[in-house]
Design a protein around this motif. Structure first.
Motif, PDB file in Angstrom:
ATOM      1  N   ALA A   1       0.821  -1.212   0.000  1.00  0.00           N
ATOM      2  CA  ALA A   1       0.000   0.000   0.000  1.00  0.00           C
ATOM      3  C   ALA A   1       0.856   1.264   0.000  1.00  0.00           C
ATOM      4  O   ALA A   1       0.350   2.350  -0.223  1.00  0.00           O
TER       5      ALA A   1
ATOM      6  N   GLY B   1       0.237   3.756   5.296  1.00  0.00           N
ATOM      7  CA  GLY B   1      -0.900   3.395   6.124  1.00  0.00           C
ATOM      8  C   GLY B   1      -0.500   3.569   7.567  1.00  0.00           C
ATOM      9  O   GLY B   1       0.454   4.292   7.868  1.00  0.00           O
TER      10      GLY B   1
ATOM     11  N   SER C   1      -4.300  -0.350   8.938  1.00  0.00           N
ATOM     12  CA  SER C   1      -5.163   0.174   7.878  1.00  0.00           C
ATOM     13  C   SER C   1      -4.345   0.927   6.848  1.00  0.00           C
ATOM     14  O   SER C   1      -3.314   1.522   7.160  1.00  0.00           O
ATOM     15  N   ASP C   2      -4.821   0.862   5.623  1.00  0.00           N
ATOM     16  CA  ASP C   2      -4.136   1.557   4.532  1.00  0.00           C
ATOM     17  C   ASP C   2      -5.160   1.987   3.488  1.00  0.00           C
ATOM     18  O   ASP C   2      -6.318   1.603   3.545  1.00  0.00           O
ATOM     19  N   GLU C   3      -4.697   2.811   2.572  1.00  0.00           N
ATOM     20  CA  GLU C   3      -5.521   3.235   1.443  1.00  0.00           C
ATOM     21  C   GLU C   3      -4.889   2.731   0.157  1.00  0.00           C
ATOM     22  O   GLU C   3      -4.851   3.439  -0.847  1.00  0.00           O
TER      23      GLU C   3
ATOM     24  N   GLY D   1      -6.056  -2.533  -2.104  1.00  0.00           N
ATOM     25  CA  GLY D   1      -7.059  -3.473  -1.617  1.00  0.00           C
ATOM     26  C   GLY D   1      -6.716  -4.902  -2.015  1.00  0.00           C
ATOM     27  O   GLY D   1      -5.792  -5.141  -2.786  1.00  0.00           O
TER      28      GLY D   1
ATOM     29  N   SER E   1     -11.533  -5.456   3.131  1.00  0.00           N
ATOM     30  CA  SER E   1     -10.764  -4.832   2.073  1.00  0.00           C
ATOM     31  C   SER E   1     -11.679  -4.517   0.899  1.00  0.00           C
ATOM     32  O   SER E   1     -12.582  -5.283   0.586  1.00  0.00           O
TER      33      SER E   1
ATOM     34  N   LYS F   1      -9.722   0.965  -2.637  1.00  0.00           N
ATOM     35  CA  LYS F   1      -9.953   1.821  -1.458  1.00  0.00           C
ATOM     36  C   LYS F   1      -9.017   1.518  -0.301  1.00  0.00           C
ATOM     37  O   LYS F   1      -8.691   2.419   0.468  1.00  0.00           O
ATOM     38  N   GLY F   2      -8.630   0.256  -0.144  1.00  0.00           N
ATOM     39  CA  GLY F   2      -7.729  -0.077   0.948  1.00  0.00           C
ATOM     40  C   GLY F   2      -8.196  -1.247   1.787  1.00  0.00           C
ATOM     41  O   GLY F   2      -9.199  -1.899   1.485  1.00  0.00           O
TER      42      GLY F   2
ATOM     43  N   GLU G   1      -8.354  -2.925   5.972  1.00  0.00           N
ATOM     44  CA  GLU G   1      -8.236  -2.774   7.420  1.00  0.00           C
ATOM     45  C   GLU G   1      -8.242  -4.169   8.029  1.00  0.00           C
ATOM     46  O   GLU G   1      -9.110  -4.988   7.721  1.00  0.00           O
TER      47      GLU G   1
END
Length: 133
Positions: A54, A57, A77-79, A82, A118, A122-123, A125
């Motif tokens: 990612a 994050g 979490s990341d953006e 996915g 996921s 979008k990412g 978590e």
């Protein structure tokens, strides 16, 4: 008293910082040295995934304190891009980076509770919890 500590993951050094923060909090909470190592390893894996896939994050570590039990919650979490096939990445031996593939299944085994959400584009978590015995 609830303590939360978040480490932004943008470089390899942040993986080390997140791992050490988790170990320190686990030690303060009274986790055994074996469980401290499990928690640190899980955090390291989650942080490395953020760094590799990612690019940025965060890993947040929370103390969970209820009248009848205490635990340590790790939220990664990341953006990033996915995960399109969560079932596949949860298979032992699967690796998209050429690594050992211990990854997320390993994190799930090291911790007591594990949840992943996921959305492509979008990412992701991931929440992992270790309960104090």
């Amino acid at each position: 008293m609830d303590i939360q500590s978040c480490v932004k993951i943008v470089s390899e050094w942040d993986i080390v910082a997140a791992r050490q923060t988790g170990r320190d909090i686990a030690k303060t909470m009274g986790f055994s040295s074996v469980d401290q190592a499990r928690i640190a390893t899980a955090i390291s894996e989650l942080a490395r995934n953020i760094y590799l896939y990612a690019e940025k994050g965060s890993v947040c570590i929370d103390q969970l304190i209820a009248p009848d039990q205490k635990g340590l919650k790790v939220t990664a979490s990341d953006e990033g891009p996915g995960i399109s096939d969560i079932r596949r990445v949860m298979e032992d031996g699967y690796s998209s980076s050429g690594g050992l593939g211990a990854g997320l299944p390993g994190v799930k085994r090291l911790m007591d509770d594990f949840a992943i959400e996921s959305e492509v584009g979008k990412g992701t978590e991931i929440i992992a919890i270790k309960w104090l015995r």
